[in-house]
Design an enzyme around this catalytic site. Structure first.
Site, PDB file in Angstrom:
ATOM      1  N   TYR A 136       0.844  -1.203   0.000  1.00  7.21           N
ATOM      2  CA  TYR A 136       0.000   0.000   0.000  1.00  7.21           C
ATOM      3  C   TYR A 136       0.878   1.251   0.000  1.00  7.21           C
ATOM      4  CZ  TYR A 136      -3.460   3.425   1.238  1.00  7.21           C
ATOM      5  OH  TYR A 136      -4.250   4.530   1.231  1.00  7.21           O
ATOM      6  N   TYR A 194      -2.728   4.390   9.095  1.00 10.24           N
ATOM      7  CA  TYR A 194      -2.189   3.108   8.626  1.00 10.24           C
ATOM      8  C   TYR A 194      -1.146   2.578   9.616  1.00 10.24           C
ATOM      9  CZ  TYR A 194      -1.637  -0.320   4.882  1.00 10.24           C
ATOM     10  OH  TYR A 194      -1.647  -1.467   4.138  1.00 10.24           O
TER      11      TYR A 194
END
Ligand code: NAI
Length: 271
Positions: free
Chosen positions: A150, A160
């Site tokens: 990602y 995240y």
């Protein structure tokens, strides 16, 4: 639609947990394209998910393996070659997990035991898988290995959390091991950097709904779905991409090169 791109090819697919998993969609597409594979996941995931349905649907066998355990991987890679009748042409690493994310620990207050575990599962496991494949000479010439990543590896996405660091490590392993695998057997190693996708792992990220909607509005082509990711992976497993290696490839509708979009500007100028 099937193009028979993987006819005669054999491999291992890690990480299909349920119908939403990117690995699940990829397994279905590999099957459609004529590829054969062994499915694997952590022993605990066998109880949580429904991988057996996928195995029946695609005529595949399941071999449980914890990707943080070398002996599990050795067993998996030996048995997979026995079942499939020879060396492997493709491997998908579709594994990610952060306990800090799962338990809502802020990046600045990490439990480092958890950080260590997440790093082992999400990044070092990729090295471990490739090291076992390499040492057992389990890959065919011109084989292809793909892991999923990602964009938080390159840009800041605060929620995240430690997965951003895990993905940076994962992408680096793809390049470093890709060199050695390329020299040894012409095997290519790449990562696909995927849009936010509503899966068990994806939805675990705090504020995921906002995150995915924002990415969609920023991307000229909209977010790439799990199905899009499966399609892209098929091309990387096929002979049409033989000299694509050491790359981090964005499958994100254009998000990674955007500054701002009209939709986002409009949100900020609404009366
Ligand atoms: P998922 O939750 O369906 O798949 C994650 C898989 O990792 C599960 O099958 C889980 O059982 C497996 N796993 C966890 N610990 C393991 C271990 N010790 N050994 C073996 N397997 C283990 O979610 P998803 O989204 O399909 O995740 C696949 C990959 O895609 C991950 O690397 C994830 O970080 C990546 N990715 C996901 C995005 C998203 O928004 N969902 C965006 C970009 C990348």
């Amino acid at each position: 639609m099937s193009y028979n791109l993987l006819k005669g090819k054999k491999g291992i697919i890690f990480g299909a947990l349920d119908q939403n998993s990117i690995a699940w969609k990829t397994a279905e597409r590999v099957h459609e394209e004529g590829g054969q594979f062994v499915l694997t996941n952590a022993p605990i995931a066998m109880r949580m998910g429904n991988i057996k349905t996928l195995a029946e649907q695609t005529g595949s066998e399941i071999i449980p393996a914890d990707a943080t355990k070398t002996e599990d991987l050795e067993n998996l890679i030996e048995k997979a070659q026995e079942i499939l009748g020879g060396q492997l042409d493709f491997v998908l690493h579709s594994i990610g997990m952060s306990i800090n994310v799962r338990k809502g620990k802020h990046y600045t207050e990490q439990n480092h035991e958890w950080t260590h575990k997440g790093l082992d599962v999400s990044a070092m496991s990729f090295h471990r898988v490739m090291q076992v494949l390499y040492q057992k000479d389990a890959m065919n010439e011109w084989g292809s290995i793909v892991a999923l990543t990602y964009m938080a590896a390159q840009r800041v996405f605060p929620d995240y959390n430690d997965m951003a660091d895990n993905k940076a490590f994962l992408e680096s392993i793809a390049r470093s091991f890709g060199y050695h695998f390329g020299k040894k057997k012409n095997v290519r190693v790449n990562t696909i950097s995927q849009s936010p996708t509503p899966t068990t792992a994806g939805k675990g990220v705090k504020g995921f709904d906002g995150f995915i909607a924002y990415a969609d509005k920023m991307s000229p082509l909209g977010n790439a779905t799990a199905q899009d990711c499966a399609d892209y992976t098929i091309t990387l497993f096929s002979d049409l991409t033989k000299r694509v290696t050491l790359q981090n490839l964005y499958n994100d509708g254009g998000f990674s090169n955007m500054g701002v979009s009209e939709e986002i500007i409009n949100k900020f100028t609404e009366e």
